[in-house]
Design a protein around this motif. Sequence first.
Motif, short mmCIF file in Angstrom:
data_model
loop_
_atom_site.label_atom_id
_atom_site.label_comp_id
_atom_site.label_asym_id
_atom_site.label_seq_id
_atom_site.Cartn_x
_atom_site.Cartn_y
_atom_site.Cartn_z
N TYR A 2 31.41 36.36 35.41
CA TYR A 2 30.19 35.75 35.78
C TYR A 2 29.14 35.61 34.78
O TYR A 2 29.01 36.72 34.26
CB TYR A 2 29.53 36.15 37.07
N THR B 162 31.81 43.45 41.46
CA THR B 162 31.71 43.40 39.94
C THR B 162 30.67 44.26 39.51
O THR B 162 29.80 44.80 40.33
CB THR B 162 31.31 41.91 39.59
N PRO C 170 27.38 39.07 43.09
CA PRO C 170 28.03 37.98 43.71
C PRO C 170 28.43 38.44 44.74
O PRO C 170 29.33 39.75 44.81
CB PRO C 170 29.07 37.28 42.76
N THR C 171 28.94 37.93 46.08
CA THR C 171 29.69 38.34 47.24
C THR C 171 31.19 38.35 47.00
O THR C 171 31.45 37.57 45.97
CB THR C 171 29.38 37.76 48.39
N HIS D 128 20.14 33.41 39.40
CA HIS D 128 21.38 32.64 39.59
C HIS D 128 22.60 33.04 38.70
O HIS D 128 22.40 33.73 37.57
CB HIS D 128 21.28 31.30 39.78
N TYR D 129 23.73 32.95 39.18
CA TYR D 129 25.04 33.29 38.22
C TYR D 129 25.92 32.12 38.77
O TYR D 129 26.08 31.47 39.57
CB TYR D 129 25.62 34.58 38.84
N HIS D 130 27.05 31.93 37.71
CA HIS D 130 28.26 31.18 37.99
C HIS D 130 29.32 31.86 37.14
O HIS D 130 29.22 32.51 36.13
CB HIS D 130 28.00 29.70 37.49
N TYR E 272 25.01 35.77 34.44
CA TYR E 272 24.06 35.95 35.41
C TYR E 272 22.51 35.81 34.51
O TYR E 272 22.66 36.46 33.48
CB TYR E 272 24.12 37.24 36.08
#
Length: 229
Positions: free
Chosen positions: A66, A96, A91-92, A217-219, A68
């Motif tokens: 990810y 990580t 992240p759920t 936020h993260y992706h 972040y």
Amino acid sequence: MTQPTRLAKYLGHAGICSRRQASRLIDSGDVTVNGRPANHIDHVNEQDCIMVMGKPVLGPAKKVLYAYHKPIGVDCKLNQNDPSSLIHHLPTGTRTYPIGRLDKDSRGLLLLTNDGELCQRLIHPDHHVEKEYWVTVDGSLDDKFCQKMASGIVVDGQLTLPCKVSLLSDTQFKIVLKQGLNRQIRKMAKYCGYRVVDLHRVRIASFNLPNTLLESHYHLITPAALKLD
């Protein structure tokens, strides 16, 4: 049954943490193997009962990565009892951990993963992975400052490696490092007579912090986005 693997490497493959972080957990007594305190020479496989901070290690996990956007005030130390810890912002789902750190007063790009091998590749000094920062200080800058920073500064008794430094404005500069000493940029700037008032990491390897990724936020991204050799 797979061949036994050194414990720190096994924890990395299982997505618990990096090998370096695994060594710290072993040192602190937070890892057990078959009911006894673990040690660094243990070799294990999926038949062994391995616990980390009281939770079982279930074997290799699907690797995730990810990007972040870390805000100021989040501490990268994974401490469940600290309300400011990054552990409360991860992240759920798949467990990580951060690849490297940004200090609590800094912001910007942080990579989160459960891939111990990727983490090792990014943080090990032999690989010289670039990290780019935009830094604002409390005074006026000039080319002499850039030359001094770029040529190397003594930080905690160690001369920093040569790096790339250029001005962005009278009070802001860009610096590209291939090492990551503790609070390195802040200490380098202090040595030159400046106090850092904002430190923003904008790039790791070839991956730039996306303008669309808001703070906190993260992706998901892929390792290919880093364009490592």
